[in-house]
Motif scaffolding. Structure first.
Motif, PDB file in Angstrom:
ATOM      1  N   UNK A  14     -14.280 -59.250   7.259  1.00  0.00           N
ATOM      2  CA  UNK A  14     -14.336 -58.562   5.966  1.00  0.00           C
ATOM      3  C   UNK A  14     -14.726 -57.102   6.161  1.00  0.00           C
ATOM      4  N   UNK A  15     -15.576 -56.845   7.136  1.00  0.00           N
ATOM      5  CA  UNK A  15     -16.164 -55.547   7.383  1.00  0.00           C
ATOM      6  C   UNK A  15     -15.177 -54.608   8.079  1.00  0.00           C
ATOM      7  N   UNK A  16     -15.024 -53.398   7.538  1.00  0.00           N
ATOM      8  CA  UNK A  16     -14.099 -52.412   8.089  1.00  0.00           C
ATOM      9  C   UNK A  16     -14.435 -52.085   9.543  1.00  0.00           C
ATOM     10  N   UNK A  17     -15.718 -51.863   9.844  1.00  0.00           N
ATOM     11  CA  UNK A  17     -16.116 -51.511  11.216  1.00  0.00           C
ATOM     12  C   UNK A  17     -15.780 -52.623  12.203  1.00  0.00           C
ATOM     13  N   UNK A  18     -15.895 -53.861  11.777  1.00  0.00           N
ATOM     14  CA  UNK A  18     -15.539 -54.987  12.641  1.00  0.00           C
ATOM     15  C   UNK A  18     -14.036 -55.001  12.910  1.00  0.00           C
ATOM     16  N   UNK A  19     -13.259 -54.621  11.918  1.00  0.00           N
ATOM     17  CA  UNK A  19     -11.809 -54.529  12.113  1.00  0.00           C
ATOM     18  C   UNK A  19     -11.471 -53.430  13.115  1.00  0.00           C
ATOM     19  N   UNK A  20     -12.120 -52.290  12.979  1.00  0.00           N
ATOM     20  CA  UNK A  20     -11.910 -51.181  13.912  1.00  0.00           C
ATOM     21  C   UNK A  20     -12.297 -51.615  15.322  1.00  0.00           C
ATOM     22  N   UNK A  21     -13.419 -52.281  15.467  1.00  0.00           N
ATOM     23  CA  UNK A  21     -13.872 -52.739  16.786  1.00  0.00           C
ATOM     24  C   UNK A  21     -12.871 -53.724  17.392  1.00  0.00           C
TER      25      UNK A  21
END
Length: 117
Positions: A14-21
């Motif tokens: 759900x988290x944008x930063x997790x998607x980027x990572x």
């Protein structure tokens, strides 16, 4: 969903930063072909007054890029019109992942998977 399925991810964060990572860990960068444009609705045929992003700057900054995957034919068309073929880059034009493209997910996935072989 396509990228997460291709890399056997258990779930889409759900988290944008997790998607980027997730993208970084799989050595995937995302960049829009168009810096900006005007468009009524969601169909690419309605794009006008577009400004193409500067891929020359991107490729100079990240010389290890050897592959560009276009999410749909129109993004490739805008890119090709501005830059043509760039030596050392392999291009893939895939079906758009947009819900407007009614191709079955399994068919899209098969085509997209060929880009990562």
């Amino acid at each position: 969903k396509i990228i997460y399925t291709l890399f056997d991810a258990l779930a889409i964060p759900e988290n944008f930063e997790a998607k980027v990572q997730f993208l970084r860990s799989n050595k995937i960068g995302l960049w829009d072909v168009l810096e900006n444009c005007e468009r009524k609705g969601s169909l690419d045929i309605h794009i006008k007054n577009q400004k193409v992003n500067d891929f020359e700057v991107l490729l100079n900054e990240f010389p290890s890029i050897t592959k560009i995957i276009f999410n749909g034919k129109q993004s490739h068309a805008f890119f090709y019109k501005r830059f043509g073929l760039i030596e050392g880059i392999t291009y893939f034009v895939t079906p758009s992942t947009s819900p407007v493209n009614t191709m079955a997910f399994e068919n899209k996935l098969k085509i997209w998977s060929s880009c990562f072989e």
